[in-house]
Design a protein around this motif. Structure first.
Motif, mmCIF file in Angstrom:
data_model
loop_
_atom_site.group_PDB
_atom_site.id
_atom_site.type_symbol
_atom_site.label_atom_id
_atom_site.label_comp_id
_atom_site.label_asym_id
_atom_site.label_seq_id
_atom_site.Cartn_x
_atom_site.Cartn_y
_atom_site.Cartn_z
ATOM 1 N N VAL A 174 -20.032 26.858 64.945
ATOM 2 C CA VAL A 174 -21.321 26.844 65.419
ATOM 3 C C VAL A 174 -22.197 27.227 64.146
ATOM 4 N N LYS A 175 -23.269 26.286 64.362
ATOM 5 C CA LYS A 175 -24.370 26.813 63.231
ATOM 6 C C LYS A 175 -25.819 26.437 63.794
ATOM 7 N N ALA A 176 -26.621 27.465 63.929
ATOM 8 C CA ALA A 176 -27.824 27.227 64.390
ATOM 9 C C ALA A 176 -28.956 27.849 63.568
ATOM 10 N N ARG A 177 -29.923 27.303 63.424
ATOM 11 C CA ARG A 177 -30.953 27.710 62.296
ATOM 12 C C ARG A 177 -32.185 28.140 63.282
ATOM 13 N N PHE A 178 -32.550 29.452 63.105
ATOM 14 C CA PHE A 178 -33.616 30.280 64.216
ATOM 15 C C PHE A 178 -34.646 30.336 63.332
ATOM 16 N N ASN A 179 -35.956 30.052 64.013
ATOM 17 C CA ASN A 179 -37.140 30.365 63.405
ATOM 18 C C ASN A 179 -37.853 31.190 64.210
ATOM 19 N N GLY A 180 -38.135 32.567 63.603
ATOM 20 C CA GLY A 180 -38.683 33.844 64.663
ATOM 21 C C GLY A 180 -39.530 34.771 64.020
ATOM 22 N N ASN A 181 -40.301 35.373 64.954
ATOM 23 C CA ASN A 181 -41.106 36.315 64.417
ATOM 24 C C ASN A 181 -40.740 37.714 64.816
ATOM 25 N N VAL A 182 -40.884 38.692 63.829
ATOM 26 C CA VAL A 182 -40.467 39.939 63.997
ATOM 27 C C VAL A 182 -41.565 41.079 63.851
ATOM 28 N N THR A 183 -41.648 41.862 65.001
ATOM 29 C CA THR A 183 -42.930 42.821 64.769
ATOM 30 C C THR A 183 -42.180 44.119 64.499
ATOM 31 N N LEU A 184 -42.559 44.978 63.402
ATOM 32 C CA LEU A 184 -42.219 46.198 63.157
ATOM 33 C C LEU A 184 -43.040 47.172 63.933
ATOM 34 N N ASN A 185 -42.367 48.113 63.997
ATOM 35 C CA ASN A 185 -43.093 49.389 64.769
ATOM 36 C C ASN A 185 -42.818 50.797 64.205
ATOM 37 N N PRO A 186 -43.337 51.169 63.379
ATOM 38 C CA PRO A 186 -43.128 52.309 62.583
ATOM 39 C C PRO A 186 -43.473 53.520 63.825
ATOM 40 N N GLU A 187 -42.794 53.865 64.333
ATOM 41 C CA GLU A 187 -43.500 54.965 65.509
ATOM 42 C C GLU A 187 -43.610 56.151 64.906
ATOM 43 N N ASP A 188 -42.491 56.891 64.353
ATOM 44 C CA ASP A 188 -42.329 58.309 64.084
ATOM 45 C C ASP A 188 -41.806 58.523 62.876
ATOM 46 N N PRO A 189 -42.332 58.042 61.885
ATOM 47 C CA PRO A 189 -41.791 58.099 60.485
ATOM 48 C C PRO A 189 -41.514 59.698 60.018
ATOM 49 N N PRO A 190 -40.372 59.792 59.437
ATOM 50 C CA PRO A 190 -39.228 58.946 59.221
ATOM 51 C C PRO A 190 -38.038 59.034 59.982
ATOM 52 N N ARG A 191 -38.616 59.304 61.347
ATOM 53 C CA ARG A 191 -37.404 59.649 62.137
ATOM 54 C C ARG A 191 -37.229 58.312 63.125
ATOM 55 N N ARG A 192 -38.334 57.598 63.499
ATOM 56 C CA ARG A 192 -37.816 56.894 64.325
ATOM 57 C C ARG A 192 -38.639 55.510 64.272
ATOM 58 N N PHE A 193 -38.093 54.581 64.516
ATOM 59 C CA PHE A 193 -38.334 53.244 64.018
ATOM 60 C C PHE A 193 -38.060 51.960 65.055
ATOM 61 N N SER A 194 -38.926 51.144 65.366
ATOM 62 C CA SER A 194 -38.315 50.203 66.228
ATOM 63 C C SER A 194 -38.758 48.736 65.967
ATOM 64 N N LEU A 195 -38.185 47.818 66.395
ATOM 65 C CA LEU A 195 -38.768 46.540 66.054
ATOM 66 C C LEU A 195 -38.238 45.459 67.463
ATOM 67 N N THR A 196 -39.265 44.377 67.359
ATOM 68 C CA THR A 196 -39.003 43.501 68.586
ATOM 69 C C THR A 196 -38.884 42.201 67.673
ATOM 70 N N GLY A 197 -38.334 41.055 68.451
ATOM 71 C CA GLY A 197 -38.296 39.835 67.860
ATOM 72 C C GLY A 197 -38.046 38.855 68.784
ATOM 73 N N GLU A 198 -38.386 37.586 68.306
ATOM 74 C CA GLU A 198 -37.779 36.345 69.141
ATOM 75 C C GLU A 198 -37.756 35.209 68.447
ATOM 76 N N GLY A 199 -36.891 34.248 68.687
ATOM 77 C CA GLY A 199 -36.517 33.333 67.690
ATOM 78 C C GLY A 199 -35.983 32.034 68.503
ATOM 79 N N SER A 200 -36.123 30.788 67.973
ATOM 80 C CA SER A 200 -36.141 29.726 68.551
ATOM 81 C C SER A 200 -34.972 28.878 67.610
ATOM 82 N N GLY A 201 -34.073 28.549 68.501
ATOM 83 C CA GLY A 201 -32.954 27.712 67.408
ATOM 84 C C GLY A 201 -32.765 26.327 67.941
#
Lengths: 163, 151, 284, 805
Positions: free
Chosen positions: B55-82
């Motif tokens: 299987v080989k799939a090329r994904f294009n996606g967007n990632v949103t970073l969310n530095p919530e509580d530096p330096p202890r907590r960090f989150s991100l969300t993303g979505e991509g289409s292959g």
């Protein structure tokens, strides 16, 4: 994509063909050689409607590229008999109502044909195991199994008589 | 699908946190990442080639970073289409904990949803593969952080 | 379902095949029986630009039995395994397992090499090879190297084989004693819901040696050292089987799929492993 | 004349008429690979169409870029909703009075929905081009649960926003389609309130799919010179397709020829009208070349014609001694993204209100809520008459649950409540007039055949052995007595999109005494060419072997509504008999003339007319046929032809008693069918061999559905069962042998008394298999568990009952 020259022997006839590598054997048989007996059913090698015989093996021709078959001897349902001289399997499938819509039938008969070559005296269990790569949606298999066992019996009786 | 694990990185918490916001390190760490373009501090665009066996799939996606509580907590969300293979979306929460020995404990919780053919045909393999890819990401990441620290 | 276009190569020796792999790198893939790869190509999940068919390479279809060493070429088919008299004598578990793979048509085409090299946790041969402690021969640009089956699998589809290597054959010792390949599946031809390969030898009334491996119960085949150890020296009674099964279950990590949830798979795995051990013992 | 003369027997045998196990004429070509299915059609210059489909279950379509696809050499066109809109073909009416997108118009509502149609020189280029069409989606919340859909703020069908009324009355929520009710709700609730015993259960009949081995497809060929469109396709109702195609396209109906060639199984999958058909037609009109579209297996399972998906909440009331006093049922029906159910228009839940089954239930109520979700549309009758399968499953499960509630034997409970033979014709509480039946006779015969009492003793022993730890296998006895309702149907209440559901037969006798008959139906494996000739042979005295049966070409066949819902024998079979009788009436006059006697002085005798009392004076049908064409007969037109359009006065009500004995492994969840006995009463039997074949096949489809087959979705709306790896079709290995049996209670209103049989085994088979699973666990406290009964679900039952220690 450049085409590749291949040679097949199909139903006793030499065929020189130019094919793209990605052409599946089933489509070459059906569309280039007009042998529409083998059918496309599931496309993932589960149903066996595309079964043909290649060099003495039952093969699902939807899961083989024509280029892979270069040099092979292929028999399809069309090569099993002539209208005036049906194969005993073909007669027995009719005699015992071993088919309904007919879509799986060519693959089923070709598989049964190879099975009987390898095991001329199969039990019911042998037959059921031996045709497990062929799906039928109409008959519930009971009469298919009966047809194949009847064909085996007739072939064996004929052989005994000849001996 | 939920994934979670933890990994010990032999660098201080601030270094690890900074690295989580560093596109270059992220690009090096994401398995199969070919391009990671930074549109803003929190918006990234990624091109990833996923290769698993045949299987080989090329994904294009967007990632949103969310530095919530530096330096202890960090989150991100993303979505991509292959493309024909399908699509993926998900997110992760990363929690960092400074250890007495100077190392940082990285704990992640990720959730991913796969759609399209990948999900239809590969469902029996997705969980294990995702787990492997996540593990690979964090081990790559740990390595990259250490390389950065030592350079 | 129509695959994307590709170029087809049919080298006549392994060097040429390796050369093609080197030239085309990641874009190339070798084709054995094709019954895993071609459906993936048709579904357009696999985009392969160069397909290297191994069918013309001499020697890959051989089955050789030298004393107690068995060598099987990568292109030997499941059907070959089933019909080979020598194998039936020296390693009958192969036939038992091969008969539980797919269906007759697929077994004519499906190869041992493809089955073990593919790295699909659903394939049956990798589990069997764990039990047999087989060795895989990989041909590469720097010559051949051997990798133990038990070291070969990393995760689903990820193996110790490098992209420029070809698995050319497997080697293992003839088995003695009892054997069983037990497989539960939704229907004939399906991947295992749970499967177990067990080999046991007996001395007196006790287990002299044992090997227990499992299929499709983790993202790689699992060989359970602890399960074998639990059987060693025992009389393979209910307690020993229970202990071995418990040990084996500690080594698996099944995932939920259409075959059922994890809890079910664990339960079934326990049953299948116990049955395989009991049957192998009964034949030991 | 002596009826027992060998001569007479020979004459009967020679006809191969009704009742004889005539070998099928179709098989000659099928066994030689000479069938002619849609994908076998190859026309000069033919193009291939292929769909771009949505990977999302619910998403806004933000843009579609076809440039790259169009740039690929060999691509002729790429159609999107925008291209279809000017023709007003971007949406199409469904058979259920809803409308459905042909190509995504602004959004997609299920995974696999058609988004764009690529037309290319061959199937390879078309498949490549599909990958090159760039579609930008914005995903939307997905609703796959109908109960959640009715609570959700998410509006699935924005095109219906603000419409508080649909094709079947008021809608109470934006994802609600209709509420349809039958029976006396108040009276039923009163009975429930005061009943001695009430059993209540939620019975789910899961979503599944007919999955014929041949997928759906079409070849459209627009001949612009003659203005004639020819459409070959996998159509179970070719005449309906012609009419719909004419109404949609504006092409006059005489300029459309629809042909159903050989069909590789239908089972309801090929009743509906699919976007592929419409797009092939449009593409052929646009390009002026023939266009072929054939779906692949994944497309078939994902996008065409699901079946069932009914959540049936039931309450059944009875006296303490087991006399049923009332039945209440509410269904939440998941119709997917569009209501594309194949049902007669006046019945949005089909004939579900046959759910009182074989029982004399004084009062009943049924309500059905149709709901939109993000799943594929369909709701077809998968080898059954419209929603009868759901109804039969519901009542046969409720009977079992009631038996548990009463602590009674389920066979005895059934017998106690059957409609008695002397009650027919019987009008049910939900309004159906059952034409005939003799349930007690059939039931007793079935129980005796399997030694029911002996089986129960064996089962009791098994339970005891299990409890003692001597076995891990349980034994279940699955009972079912079902009543079908088939033969839609009377035009007075059965139509599809306003088209009355009669059917037809046209017969031409050739001068030399052979014949051709054409019907409005189309065989998909049922063997019409064999069996309809048998009806005619008996009716008109010409050997079946001398009669050609032709169907499926709208240019030649008389208009009819097609083959589904077991309607061919009840409706077209009746038309055939009636047309045959018209032939016979004319033949009688000709015979009388030739024999120089009065019309009333000759009588029909097998294959001839004889002068009453003078058997040696006769004219054979062969002689009569010749005379009809070649002899001047005063007052009689030349020729011997007839046509009949038959509008049945009622449905027919085949029934049956099925018993399944099953072994279950409580640890692995595996099952083994030890015995299956199927007694069918389909009225007059035309060809016992064909009937038996239909029963075997229908039971096997039932086995699949009950024991593992499903269309399953995950929470994102991914269809998890899109290939035959996961969608369960049993092989010869999983399929048992069946024992078939019969009683024969002819339909009083059908010209030959036949009722139809093709779907009975599926209708009755599913509850028989399912009841066997349930029955195995009855001793351990199981009331009900949802199908399909695959390994893990059976294991789960055992687990929840504490059988794993």
């Amino acid at each position: 994509m450049p085409k590749t020259a291949i040679k097949l022997n199909v139903n006793g006839k030499a065929e020189d063909l130019l094919v793209e590598p990605r052409e599946l054997l089933i489509y070459v048989l059906r569309e280039k050689l007009n042998l529409t007996g083998p059918h496309v059913g599931c496309e993932t090698s589960h149903c066996g409607a595309c079964t043909v015989e290649i060099d003495g093996k039952s093969v699902k021709s939807c899961t083989m590229f024509a280029v892979q078959a270069d040099g092979a001897e292929i028999t399809t349902i069309e090569g099993l008999s002539t209208p005036d001289n049906l194969h005993v399997l073909q007669r027995m499938f009719r005699e015992h109502h071993g088919l309904q819509c007919g879509y799986c039938t060519p693959g089923m008969i070709m598989r049964a044909h190879r099975l009987l070559q390898e095991n001329p005296n199969p039990t019911e269990e042998d037959v059921r195991f031996g045709i497990a790569g062929n799906l039928c949606r109409c008959t519930g298999y009971q009469n298919i199994v009966k047809s194949i066992l009847a064909a085996a019996a007739e072939i064996n009786a004929a052989q005994e008589a000849a001996e | 699908m939920d994934l979670q694990d933890e990994i010990l990185i032999p660098t201080p918490i601030e270094t690890v946190y900074a690295a989580l916001n560093d596109p270059e390190i992220l690009q090096d760490s994401i398995p199969g990442c070919e391009e990671l373009i930074k549109h803003s501090d929190t918006e990234l665009e990624a091109k990833v080639t996923l290769k698993i066996g045949p299987v080989k799939a090329r994904f294009n996606g967007n990632v949103t970073l969310n530095p919530e509580d530096p330096p202890r907590r960090f989150s991100l969300t993303g979505e991509g289409s292959g493309g024909a293979a399908g699509f993926a979306k998900g997110g992760a929460t990363v929690e960092l904990e400074q250890q007495p020995d100077g190392q940082t404990l990285l704990r992640y919780q990720a959730r991913a949803e796969i759609g399209g053919k990948l999900a239809q045909l590969g469902s029996r393999l997705i969980q294990g593969t995702a787990k492997k890819l996540a593990a690979k990401f964090f081990s790559n990441f740990s390595e990259a952080v250490q390389v950065r620290e030592n350079s | 379902m129509i695959p994307a276009a590709f170029e087809y190569h049919r080298p006549s020796d392994i060097e040429a095949a390796l050369g093609l792999l080197q030239t085309h790198g990641d874009e190339a893939r070798v084709l054995a029986g094709g019954h895993s790869l071609i459906p993936m190509m048709k579904l357009r999940m696999a985009a392969i630009e160069h397909l290297i068919d191994l069918r013309d390479i001499a020697g890959l279809r051989d089955i050789r039995i030298d004393g107690t060493t068995i060598r099987i070429g990568a292109m030997v088919t499941q059907a070959d395994l089933i019909t080979h008299d020598g194998l039936a004598r020296t390693a009958p578990i192969l036939r038992e397992a091969a008969l539980q793979i797919a269906d007759p048509q697929v077994r004519y085409m499906g190869t041992v090499g493809g089955n073990v090299a593919n790295g699909d946790p659903g394939n049956d041969m990798p589990g069997l090879m764990q039990a047999l402690d087989a060795v895989f021969t990989l041909a590469g640009p720097d010559g051949d190297r051997d990798v133990a089956a038990r070291d070969f699998y990393e995760s689903a589809y990820m193996t110790a084989r490098e992209d420029d290597e070809i698995l050319t054959g497997i080697r293992f010792d003839a088995t003695a004693g009892g054997y069983a390949y037990e497989k539960q599946k939704r229907k004939i031809g399906d991947y295992a819901t749970a499967a177990a390969a067990v080999l046991i030898t007996r001395e007196g009334g006790c287990v002299k040696s044992a090997s227990v491996a499992m299929t499709n119960l983790a993202d790689t085949p699992i060989w359970s050292r602890a399960a074998a150890e639990a059987l060693l020296g025992s009389s393979c009674d209910a307690d020993a089987i229970r202990a071995a099964t418990t040990a084996a279950l500690a080594d698996i990590d099944p995932t939920e799929d259409n075959r059922g949830p994890v809890e079910f798979k664990r339960h079934v795995a326990g049953i299948i492993i116990s049955r395989a051990i009991a049957r192998a013992w009964s034949r030991a | 004349m002596n009826d027992m003369t060998p001569d007479r027997d020979d004459r009967i045998a020679n006809l191969k008429g009704m009742g004889c196990a005539r070998k099928r004429v179709e098989d000659v070509r099928f066994t030689q690979g000479k069938g002619n299915y849609v994908d076998d059609i190859k026309l000069a210059g033919m193009l291939h169409g292929d769909f771009v489909r949505s990977p999302y279950a619910h998403a806004r379509v933000k843009s579609i870029n076809t440039d790259a696809a169009l740039a690929l050499p060999g691509v002729i066109a790429v159609l999107t909703a925008k291209d279809l809109e000017p023709l007003n073909l971007h949406w199409m009416p469904t058979l259920a009075g809803d409308k459905q997108m042909v190509l995504a118009d602004g959004k997609v509502l299920f995974q696999g929905q058609e988004v764009a149609f690529v037309v290319a020189e061959d199937r390879y280029i078309a498949a490549d081009a599909v990958e090159l069409v760039e579609v930008e989606y914005e995903d939307l919340p997905v609703l796959t649960d109908p109960f959640a859909a009715l609570q959700s703020d998410v509006v699935l069908r924005e095109d219906l926003a603000g419409q508080d009324s649909g094709a079947h009355g008021p809608r109470r929520h934006h994802n609600h389609i209709f509420l349809w009710e039958e029976g006396d709700k108040d009276a039923t609730e009163q009975v429930l309130d005061s009943a001695e015993v009430v059993a209540e259960e939620m019975i789910y009949y899961h979503r599944t799919h007919p999955c014929p081995l041949e997928t759906c497809g079409a070849v459209a060929s627009m001949d612009k010179v003659n203005g004639k469109l020819t459409l070959w396709g996998t159509f179970q109702a070719p005449h309906v397709v012609r009419t719909v195609a004419s109404l949609l396209s504006g092409i006059e109906e005489h300029n459309i020829r629809v042909v159903s060639p050989d069909i590789g199984g239908g089972f309801g999958n090929k009743v509906g009208v699919y976007p592929g058909y419409i797009c092939s037609i449009v593409a052929s009109i646009v390009t002026g070349r023939p266009v072929k579209w054939v779906e692949d297996r994944m497309e078939n399972l994902m996008a065409t014609a699901f079946a069932r998906d009914y959540w049936m909440q039931g309450k059944i009331a009875a006296t303490k001694d087991g006399k049923i006093t009332g039945l209440w049922c509410h269904v939440t029906a998941d119709h997917g993204a569009f209501d594309a159910c194949a049902d007669p228009t006046k019945f949005p839940a089909g004939f579900f209100h046959i759910c009182t089954g074989s029982y004399d239930i004084p009062v009943a109520y049924v309500g059905v809520d149709g709901v939109y979700t993000n799943k594929a549309p369909g709701g077809v009758a998968y080898r059954c008459s419209f929603r009868v399968t759901e109804a039969a499953y519901f009542i046969e499960r409720m009977i079992e649950v009631l038996a548990i509630e009463l602590g009674m034997d389920a066979a005895e409970l059934r017998a106690k409540n059957f409609i008695r033979a002397d009650q027919f014709p019987y009008t049910s509480a939900l309004g159906w007039e059952y034409d005939s039946g003799d349930y007690h006779t059939a039931w007793t015969k079935a129980l005796d055949a399997v030694d029911y009492a002996g089986l129960r003793r064996e089962q009791a022993d098994r339970v005891a052995a299990f409890k003692r730890g001597e076995t891990r296998k349980l034994m279940g006895i699955g009972l079912t007595h079902f009543t079908e309702i088939v033969g839609a149907g009377p035009v007075k209440n059965c139509d599809i999109l306003g088209m009355g559901m009669f059917d037809s037969c046209e017969i031409r006798i050739h001068p030399t005494g052979s014949a051709i008959a054409r019907l409005g139906t189309i065989s998909q494996g049922q063997g019409h060419a064999t069996t309809f000739a048998q009806i005619l042979a008996t009716e008109i005295g010409i050997p079946a072997d001398s009669i050609t049966i032709e169907e499926g070409d709208t240019d030649t066949a008389p208009y009819g509504l097609g083959t589904y819902g077991s309607r061919s024998t009840p409706v077209a079979g009746a038309a055939t008999a009636m047309a045959g009788r018209k032939i016979r009436a004319k033949a009688q006059m000709i015979a009388a003339y030739l024999l120089e006697v009065h019309d009333n002085d000759v009588e029909f005798d097998i294959d001839r007319f004889v002068v009453k009392g003078v058997p040696e004076r006769f004219k054979t049908m062969k002689e009569i046929a010749y005379a009809a064409y070649n002899q001047a007969i005063p007052g009689i037109e030349p020729g011997l032809e007839a046509v009949s359009y038959y509008d049945p006065p009622n449905m027919t009500y085949p029934f049956g008693a099925y018993i399944c004995v099953m072994e279950l492994d409580v640890d692995t969840g595996e099952h083994e069918i030890r015995q299956f006995y199927a007694l069918d009463d389909c009225g007059t039997r035309i060809n016992p061999m064909v009937i038996e074949g239909q029963v075997h096949g229908g039971l096997t489809e039932a086995l699949a559905i009950a024991m593992g087959q499903e269309i399953a979705y995950d929470e994102m709306g991914n269809c998890k069962t899109g290939t035959l790896m996961d969608f369960f079709l049993p092989t010869a290995w999983e399929t048992p042998n069946y024992t078939t049996d019969h009683t024969e209670t002819p339909s009083p209103h059908h010209p030959i008394g036949a009722k139809g049989v093709g779907e009975s085994p599926n209708v009755g088979g599913v509850p028989a298999f399912s009841n066997a699973v349930h029955d195995a666990f009855r001793a351990f406290g199981l009331r009900h568990a949802h199908m399909p009964h695959d390994h893990w679900r059976i294991w789960k039952i055992a687990n929840q009952l504490g059988l794993h220690g």
